[in-house]
Design a protein around this motif. Structure first.
Motif, PDB file in Angstrom:
ATOM      1  N   GLY A   1       5.105  -5.575  12.094  1.00  0.00           N
ATOM      2  CA  GLY A   1       5.470  -6.256  10.854  1.00  0.00           C
ATOM      3  C   GLY A   1       4.745  -5.727   9.633  1.00  0.00           C
ATOM      4  N   THR A   2       3.746  -4.865   9.831  1.00  0.00           N
ATOM      5  CA  THR A   2       3.018  -4.270   8.712  1.00  0.00           C
ATOM      6  C   THR A   2       3.966  -3.400   7.878  1.00  0.00           C
ATOM      7  OG1 THR A   2       0.975  -4.212  10.010  1.00  0.00           O
ATOM      8  CG2 THR A   2       1.086  -2.767   8.081  1.00  0.00           C
ATOM      9  N   VAL A   3       3.858  -3.547   6.546  1.00  0.00           N
ATOM     10  CA  VAL A   3       4.737  -2.812   5.635  1.00  0.00           C
ATOM     11  C   VAL A   3       3.909  -1.854   4.786  1.00  0.00           C
ATOM     12  CG1 VAL A   3       6.365  -2.992   3.706  1.00  0.00           C
ATOM     13  CG2 VAL A   3       6.409  -4.696   5.551  1.00  0.00           C
ATOM     14  N   ILE A   4       4.389  -0.627   4.671  1.00  0.00           N
ATOM     15  CA  ILE A   4       3.737   0.404   3.855  1.00  0.00           C
ATOM     16  C   ILE A   4       4.817   1.179   3.119  1.00  0.00           C
ATOM     17  CG2 ILE A   4       2.579   2.661   4.007  1.00  0.00           C
ATOM     18  CD1 ILE A   4       0.716   1.599   6.023  1.00  0.00           C
TER      19      ILE A   4
ATOM     20  N   GLU B   1      -1.055  10.697   5.657  1.00  0.00           N
ATOM     21  CA  GLU B   1      -2.125   9.685   5.624  1.00  0.00           C
ATOM     22  C   GLU B   1      -1.820   8.537   6.595  1.00  0.00           C
ATOM     23  OE1 GLU B   1      -3.663  10.235   1.001  1.00  0.00           O
ATOM     24  OE2 GLU B   1      -1.969   8.916   1.449  1.00  0.00           O
ATOM     25  N   ILE B   2      -0.532   8.175   6.696  1.00  0.00           N
ATOM     26  CA  ILE B   2      -0.150   7.132   7.660  1.00  0.00           C
ATOM     27  C   ILE B   2      -0.397   7.634   9.083  1.00  0.00           C
ATOM     28  CG2 ILE B   2       1.770   5.752   8.544  1.00  0.00           C
ATOM     29  CD1 ILE B   2       2.981   5.873   5.721  1.00  0.00           C
ATOM     30  N   LYS B   3      -0.043   8.904   9.336  1.00  0.00           N
ATOM     31  CA  LYS B   3      -0.260   9.486  10.663  1.00  0.00           C
ATOM     32  C   LYS B   3      -1.744   9.494  11.021  1.00  0.00           C
ATOM     33  CE  LYS B   3      -0.045  13.945  13.044  1.00  0.00           C
ATOM     34  NZ  LYS B   3       0.320  15.370  12.901  1.00  0.00           N
TER      35      LYS B   3
ATOM     36  N   PRO C   1       0.840  -1.212   0.000  1.00  0.00           N
ATOM     37  CA  PRO C   1       0.000   0.000   0.000  1.00  0.00           C
ATOM     38  C   PRO C   1       0.869   1.254   0.000  1.00  0.00           C
ATOM     39  CG  PRO C   1      -0.792  -1.593   1.611  1.00  0.00           C
ATOM     40  CD  PRO C   1       0.519  -2.111   1.115  1.00  0.00           C
ATOM     41  N   ARG C   2       0.435   2.268  -0.744  1.00  0.00           N
ATOM     42  CA  ARG C   2       1.183   3.519  -0.861  1.00  0.00           C
ATOM     43  C   ARG C   2       0.355   4.647  -0.237  1.00  0.00           C
ATOM     44  NH1 ARG C   2       2.019   2.908  -7.178  1.00  0.00           N
ATOM     45  NH2 ARG C   2       0.045   1.819  -6.800  1.00  0.00           N
ATOM     46  N   LEU C   3       0.926   5.269   0.795  1.00  0.00           N
ATOM     47  CA  LEU C   3       0.261   6.360   1.494  1.00  0.00           C
ATOM     48  C   LEU C   3       1.289   7.456   1.794  1.00  0.00           C
ATOM     49  CD1 LEU C   3      -1.706   4.266   4.147  1.00  0.00           C
ATOM     50  CD2 LEU C   3      -2.701   5.363   2.140  1.00  0.00           C
ATOM     51  N   SER C   4       0.824   8.675   1.864  1.00  0.00           N
ATOM     52  CA  SER C   4       1.736   9.763   2.263  1.00  0.00           C
ATOM     53  C   SER C   4       1.978   9.677   3.777  1.00  0.00           C
ATOM     54  CB  SER C   4       1.132  11.122   1.924  1.00  0.00           C
ATOM     55  OG  SER C   4       0.017  11.398   2.759  1.00  0.00           O
ATOM     56  N   GLY C   5       2.999  10.365   4.238  1.00  0.00           N
ATOM     57  CA  GLY C   5       3.281  10.359   5.670  1.00  0.00           C
ATOM     58  C   GLY C   5       2.103  10.864   6.487  1.00  0.00           C
TER      59      GLY C   5
ATOM     60  N   TRP D   1       6.663   3.567  13.370  1.00  0.00           N
ATOM     61  CA  TRP D   1       7.100   3.186  12.034  1.00  0.00           C
ATOM     62  C   TRP D   1       8.613   3.354  11.918  1.00  0.00           C
ATOM     63  CZ3 TRP D   1       3.922   0.773   8.750  1.00  0.00           C
ATOM     64  CH2 TRP D   1       2.549   0.893   8.960  1.00  0.00           C
ATOM     65  N   GLN D   2       9.263   2.313  11.357  1.00  0.00           N
ATOM     66  CA  GLN D   2      10.708   2.335  11.157  1.00  0.00           C
ATOM     67  C   GLN D   2      10.990   2.177   9.661  1.00  0.00           C
ATOM     68  OE1 GLN D   2      12.431   3.077  13.634  1.00  0.00           O
ATOM     69  NE2 GLN D   2      11.695   2.105  15.503  1.00  0.00           N
TER      70      GLN D   2
END
Length: 285
Positions: free
Chosen positions: A58-61, A44-46, A38-42, A90-91
């Motif tokens: 373990g979730t990857v974005i 949108e992730i926040k 999935p592709r999201l802006s920073g 998020w790392q």
């Protein structure tokens, strides 16, 4: 439905060898192959912060852009790239040297002989945050540096103690010795002269003599003046060149003895031998 629920799943393969086995559809370069997360802006992730718990570790974005005002969970999203959720924040995946799996995060500090900014590392030289690139500016603001970066010039790094604010500058490379810093000792000085004499002695006059009365000294032995026509007659009446000998006695003496140390009050350098390097903070690429 049973196979989908319990068996291994294969994409482009009938014999999957893992829980999910994806095989390239073609290998001749005619199609774009790979896994697209999935592709999201920073930002949108926040916005989804409440949705991510420890169970989502373990979730990857893929972050398409840095977060503008980071939250505790998104502070490391400083540039576009792959990120994984570690259960708390998020790392970035494989940030830094991928051969060493040595990730860097916003706020990391290092010393280096590199002469200037490089690969997301910025010199701690007191520069204005407004002069930084957008990504670095966002990271600096998220770390609490809203006006300027700390200046590490000619300073060592000190571990935080108690309520000290991170990034605070203090101390001095030079120190000046004051009187209270000197050792508790007496400086011995020499005062010229005799303050006490333990034996009989005489005091001589440097003005010509001591004028005495009621004696027969210098007056023809009668205690009275008897002129003899000499011009020195009056000057010899009761006149002695020194006092009589006296027993042991004390003469009072007071004064201040100043003993110079030869110093000039120069400050002392309190640094040990050192190696000169630059100090950098990581603010993202």
């Amino acid at each position: 439905m049973s196979n989908a629920a319990y068996a291994q799943i294969g994409i482009n393969t009938a014999v999957p060898i893992a829980s999910l086995d994806i095989v390239a559809k073609r290998n001749d370069g005619s199609t774009a192959e790979g896994v697209l997360p999935p592709r999201l802006s920073g930002d949108e992730i926040k916005a989804g912060d409440p949705q991510y718990t420890e169970n989502h570790a373990g979730t990857v974005i893929y972050a398409s852009a840095a977060v503008r005002l980071p939250s505790p969970k998104t502070v490391n999203i400083t540039s576009a790239g792959l990120y994984y959720y570690d259960g708390k924040m998020w790392q970035r995946m494989l940030q830094g040297d991928p051969k060493k799996l040595n990730p860097q995060f916003a706020g990391d500090i290092k010393n280096s002989v590199q002469p200037s900014d490089h690969n997301g590392w910025y010199l701690l030289n007191g520069r204005s945050v407004s002069s930084l690139p957008t990504t670095a500016k966002t990271s600096a603001t998220g770390l609490g540096f809203t006006t300027s970066l700390p200046d590490a010039t000619d300073r060592i790094l000190k571990t935080r103690n108690g309520a000290e604010l991170l990034g605070t500058q203090g101390g001095n490379n030079n120190m000046t010795i004051t009187r209270s810093n000197l050792p508790d000792i007496n400086l011995v000085g020499v005062v010229s002269g005799t303050a006490e004499s333990a034996g009989a002695h005489s005091h001589a006059s440097d003005e010509g003599g001591f004028l005495l009365g009621g004696t027969n000294v210098g007056n023809n032995g009668s205690g009275h003046y008897q002129g003899n026509g000499e011009s020195s007659s009056w000057g010899g009446v009761g006149l002695m060149s020194s006092t009589s000998a006296s027993g042991a006695h004390i003469h009072s003496l007071s004064g201040i003895a100043t003993i110079p140390t030869g110093g000039i009050g120069a400050p002392m350098d309190n640094r040990s031998a050192y190696l000169v390097v630059n100090t950098f903070i990581y603010l993202g690429e």
